[in-house]
Design a protein around this motif. Structure first.
Motif, PDB file in Angstrom:
ATOM      1  N   PRO A 155    -109.135 -95.415  18.909  1.00  0.00           N
ATOM      2  CA  PRO A 155    -108.885 -94.052  18.417  1.00  0.00           C
ATOM      3  C   PRO A 155    -107.604 -94.002  17.579  1.00  0.00           C
ATOM      4  O   PRO A 155    -106.563 -94.507  18.003  1.00  0.00           O
ATOM      5  N   ASP A 156    -107.706 -93.423  16.400  1.00  0.00           N
ATOM      6  CA  ASP A 156    -106.575 -93.383  15.470  1.00  0.00           C
ATOM      7  C   ASP A 156    -105.646 -92.226  15.855  1.00  0.00           C
ATOM      8  O   ASP A 156    -105.839 -91.083  15.441  1.00  0.00           O
ATOM      9  N   MET A 157    -104.626 -92.564  16.664  1.00  0.00           N
ATOM     10  CA  MET A 157    -103.703 -91.550  17.173  1.00  0.00           C
ATOM     11  C   MET A 157    -102.866 -90.909  16.065  1.00  0.00           C
ATOM     12  O   MET A 157    -102.298 -89.828  16.250  1.00  0.00           O
ATOM     13  N   SER A 158    -102.790 -91.564  14.908  1.00  0.00           N
ATOM     14  CA  SER A 158    -102.011 -90.994  13.812  1.00  0.00           C
ATOM     15  C   SER A 158    -102.652 -89.724  13.252  1.00  0.00           C
ATOM     16  O   SER A 158    -102.006 -88.962  12.527  1.00  0.00           O
ATOM     17  N   LYS A 159    -103.885 -89.491  13.593  1.00  0.00           N
ATOM     18  CA  LYS A 159    -104.603 -88.312  13.115  1.00  0.00           C
ATOM     19  C   LYS A 159    -104.266 -87.058  13.930  1.00  0.00           C
ATOM     20  O   LYS A 159    -104.643 -85.946  13.555  1.00  0.00           O
TER      21      LYS A 159
END
Length: 242
Positions: free
Chosen positions: A142-146
């Motif tokens: 999961p791309d936590m930067s989003k």
């Protein structure tokens, strides 16, 4: 007939009996037995083909099957049925019960309405994925930067609540032990149902199974039944079929 043998390696002496009736003619059969032992068609082999048959991870996650034993016996003393839909308590902690729920293919655990263990991990992962619309980074995570600042703040509140749950359950070590009991009970169900070999369980799992059953009100100091299958703990804490 007289047989003389002073130890297991001694020769056997056959002595005829002088009687009028006809006696059978005895002859040593050593060669016949040796041939039988060397006959591959008569040897027990390939009982287990691979070490994976003892790896408990290969049995977890699949649907529970119905125990043949539970279908053929009546309710026994000192017994418990752990079938899909069953809910049992592992005791009260800080005013609320730790509940173990048997699903179709796994164990779920809750403290009150709060999921614990793998159930909490699944819920928070799903929560994050929904927030970021299932976006992933280059590694497939999961791309936590989003996440937006508001979403990060919301996740912080969720995590803070979970830390409070852990504290109420006795701290990280007690929390970890309780959640591992759920995994051990999952293994016990599969062993009782005949879909997992008892030999695949470790002594650590035996201990947690015993603790879990004790918390459920089962007297593990004597034989007991799970899903109709009779078990007993040996003096050294090993789970065995009784």
């Amino acid at each position: 007939m007289r047989v003389e043998a002073y130890n297991t390696y001694a020769s056997i002496i056959y002595q005829g009996n002088k009687v009028n009736k006809r006696m059978p003619n005895f002859t040593p059969q050593d060669n016949l037995y040796a041939e039988s032992l060397n006959d591959e068609s008569k040897q027990l082999k390939n009982v287990y083909y691979d070490v994976s048959e003892f790896n408990p991870l290969n049995f977890l996650g699949t649907a529970y099957i119905s125990s043949k034993a539970i279908e053929s016996v009546q309710v026994q003393e000192n017994s418990i049925n752990l079938t899909p839909g069953t809910t049992v308590s592992l005791g009260e902690y800080s005013g609320q019960d730790v509940v173990l729920h048997v699903g179709d293919s796994s164990i779920s655990m809750f403290w009150g309405s709060n999921p614990i263990g793998t159930d909490y991990s699944k819920r928070i992962t799903d929560y994050i994925n929904q927030m970021i619309n299932y976006a992933v980074d280059k590694y497939g995570f999961p791309d936590m930067s989003k996440l937006t600042k508001e979403q990060v703040a919301q996740l912080w509140k969720v995590e803070k609540n979970q830390q409070n749950v852990i504290y109420k359950l006795g701290g990280p070590e007690e929390y970890d032990y309780l959640t591992k009991i759920g995994g051990a009970v999952d293994c016990l169900i599969r062993v009782a149902n005949g879909q997992m070999p008892i030999a695949s369980l470790s002594h650590d799992v035996y201990e947690k199974i015993k603790t879990g059953l004790d918390k459920m009100g089962i007297d593990t100091s004597r034989p007991f039944y799970v899903n109709g299958q009779k078990f007993v703990f040996s003096d050294d804490g090993v789970l065995r079929y009784a």
